[in-house]
Write an enzyme that holds these catalytic residues in place. Structure first.
Site, PDB file in Angstrom:
ATOM      1  N   TRP A 103       0.821  -1.210   0.000  1.00 52.61           N
ATOM      2  CA  TRP A 103       0.000   0.000   0.000  1.00 52.61           C
ATOM      3  C   TRP A 103       0.854   1.257   0.000  1.00 52.61           C
ATOM      4  O   TRP A 103       0.509   2.251  -0.648  1.00 52.61           O
ATOM      5  CB  TRP A 103      -0.973  -0.022   1.174  1.00 52.61           C
ATOM      6  CG  TRP A 103      -1.997  -1.096   0.989  1.00 52.61           C
ATOM      7  CD1 TRP A 103      -2.155  -2.239   1.719  1.00 52.61           C
ATOM      8  CD2 TRP A 103      -2.987  -1.156  -0.052  1.00 52.61           C
ATOM      9  NE1 TRP A 103      -3.180  -3.002   1.208  1.00 52.61           N
ATOM     10  CE2 TRP A 103      -3.712  -2.357   0.127  1.00 52.61           C
ATOM     11  CE3 TRP A 103      -3.337  -0.305  -1.102  1.00 52.61           C
ATOM     12  CZ2 TRP A 103      -4.753  -2.733  -0.723  1.00 52.61           C
ATOM     13  CZ3 TRP A 103      -4.379  -0.684  -1.940  1.00 52.61           C
ATOM     14  CH2 TRP A 103      -5.071  -1.874  -1.746  1.00 52.61           C
ATOM     15  N   ASP A 172      -1.518   7.061   6.272  1.00 51.28           N
ATOM     16  CA  ASP A 172      -2.566   6.169   5.794  1.00 51.28           C
ATOM     17  C   ASP A 172      -2.796   5.157   6.905  1.00 51.28           C
ATOM     18  O   ASP A 172      -1.973   4.284   7.146  1.00 51.28           O
ATOM     19  CB  ASP A 172      -2.119   5.481   4.501  1.00 51.28           C
ATOM     20  CG  ASP A 172      -3.130   4.450   3.989  1.00 51.28           C
ATOM     21  OD1 ASP A 172      -4.151   4.234   4.671  1.00 51.28           O
ATOM     22  OD2 ASP A 172      -2.886   3.871   2.924  1.00 51.28           O
ATOM     23  N   LYS A 196     -12.196  -1.183   6.266  1.00 48.19           N
ATOM     24  CA  LYS A 196     -11.391  -2.139   7.015  1.00 48.19           C
ATOM     25  C   LYS A 196     -11.682  -2.135   8.514  1.00 48.19           C
ATOM     26  O   LYS A 196     -11.288  -3.042   9.216  1.00 48.19           O
ATOM     27  CB  LYS A 196      -9.898  -1.888   6.775  1.00 48.19           C
ATOM     28  CG  LYS A 196      -9.495  -2.141   5.331  1.00 48.19           C
ATOM     29  CD  LYS A 196      -8.004  -2.011   5.138  1.00 48.19           C
ATOM     30  CE  LYS A 196      -7.609  -2.223   3.685  1.00 48.19           C
ATOM     31  NZ  LYS A 196      -7.968  -3.563   3.189  1.00 48.19           N
TER      32      LYS A 196
END
Length: 361
Positions: A103, A172, A196
């Site tokens: 990511w 993030d 999530k």
């Protein structure tokens, strides 16, 4: 209703059953209005109340100071990869990035397309099995911010501590949102996809320091400007109504459970139980991540062979333990144990692991 299974998916996540049941009851006729909330005007009183409460709860539960605003933006965390350099990097400035895995790599790739960025630390040599110490992060002159991915969902690693550097952080936090406190004084912006830990997919939750918006870039398409979203209270266009609605309900559930401190403690306990099972297996189960950097949200592990992993995953599903297959890029197994995963689900997985090893090992 059929019996609920334990969903260990990395996203979309498992949600609290009471939240789903409440939404089910309200879906067709919201509070006697004669229609669903998702059919109503986002400018109407019903949804304005829902969105306002969700934003207030987000600030309260995540303990964000008044210097920040919370925004609800469509596109998930991935859109933020591009919006960040677009908004914050001016001529002569650059953004530093910690490359901690898949990511972070996505943020770097998209960021490079829209601004001048560089990699301040790269975990490739260690196969992305750890996070850097502060002294390993190399910042260049004219660095506007350091971007970190606080928890890598695919690799199963997280920052065990928050970096202390000489520039503002941007984080993030998609896969551990509302799972541990954030030192807000170090950050200019925190963002993450809702799917999530906080609700359904389709929305990024963005906390941004208000003062940085005063000097953000204006030469952008309007939807890509944080200052426009902030000025409009996340209502520049029709917002992601259903994700905001469920997000607010999940936050109410979190508050009822005891808030951020309880979520953090439970995450440590649940992940600790899984890591203990792995360590006590005599090497039958193996976690490749350095112990200090092991994720509390995404526990990755391997079995002695891919054939055994395939058998393990198949039998897990038969036992109602779902979505334990590791990401296709790395293989193996992965148990995502977000806030709404009950301790009973983790206990069921630990018991199954022991029985499978005894029968197959």
């Amino acid at each position: 209703m059929s019996e609920r299974k334990y969903n260990f998916s990395a996203g979309p996540c498992t949600l609290p059953l009471e939240v789903l049941e409440e939404a089910q009851q309200e879906l067709v006729d919201y509070h006697g209005a004669g229609m669903s909330l998702i059919e109503m005007s986002h400018r109407g009183a019903h949804f304005q109340a829902v969105a306002g409460e969700a934003a207030a709860l987000a600030m309260e539960i995540f303990q964000a100071p008044e210097q920040f605003s919370v925004l609800f933006i469509q596109g998930g965390a991935t859109l933020q990869f591009a919006m960040l350099p677009m908004n914050f990097l001016h001529t002569g400035q650059q953004g530093g990035y910690v490359n901690s895995g898949a990511w972070a790599g996505g943020a770097i790739a998209d960021g490079a397309a829209h601004g001048r960025i560089y990699t301040a630390w790269d975990g490739a040599d260690d196969h992305y099995t750890r996070m850097p110490a502060d002294h390993e992060i190399r910042l260049r002159d004219d660095t506007r911010y350091l971007h970190i991915t606080t928890n890598e969902t695919i690799g199963g690693i997280r920052f065990p501590h928050w970096p202390e550097v000489e520039v503002p952080l941007i984080g993030d936090v998609s896969s551990e949102y509302m799972a541990r406190p954030i030192p807000w004084e170090r950050f200019d912006l925190v963002y993450g996809g809702a799917q999530k830990n906080l609700g359904p997919s389709g929305m990024a939750v963005v906390f941004v320091r208000k003062s940085v918006l005063e000097n953000s870039n204006r030469d952008l398409a309007r939807y890509l400007r944080y200052d426009i979203h902030e000025a409009g209270g996340s209502m520049f266009n029709t917002p992601p109504v259903f994700p905001i609605y469920l997000f607010g309900k999940v936050l109410k559930w979190m508050k009822k459970q005891g808030g951020l401190a309880v979520m953090e403690r439970r995450a440590a306990e649940k992940s600790g139980a899984l890591y203990h099972a792995i360590e006590q297996s005599g090497g039958y189960y193996n976690c490749p991540v350095e112990r200090a950097c092991r994720s509390h949200m995404n526990v990755v592990f391997r079995l002695p062979s891919e054939a055994l992993e395939k058998k393990f995953l198949s039998e897990c599903e038969q036992a109602g333990l779902m979505n334990l297959k590791g990401h296709r890029s790395v293989g193996g197994c992965r148990a995502s144990i977000y806030n709404a995963m009950p301790a009973e689900g983790v206990a069921a997985l630990v018991d199954f692991m022991a029985h499978f090893q005894a029968a197959s090992g």
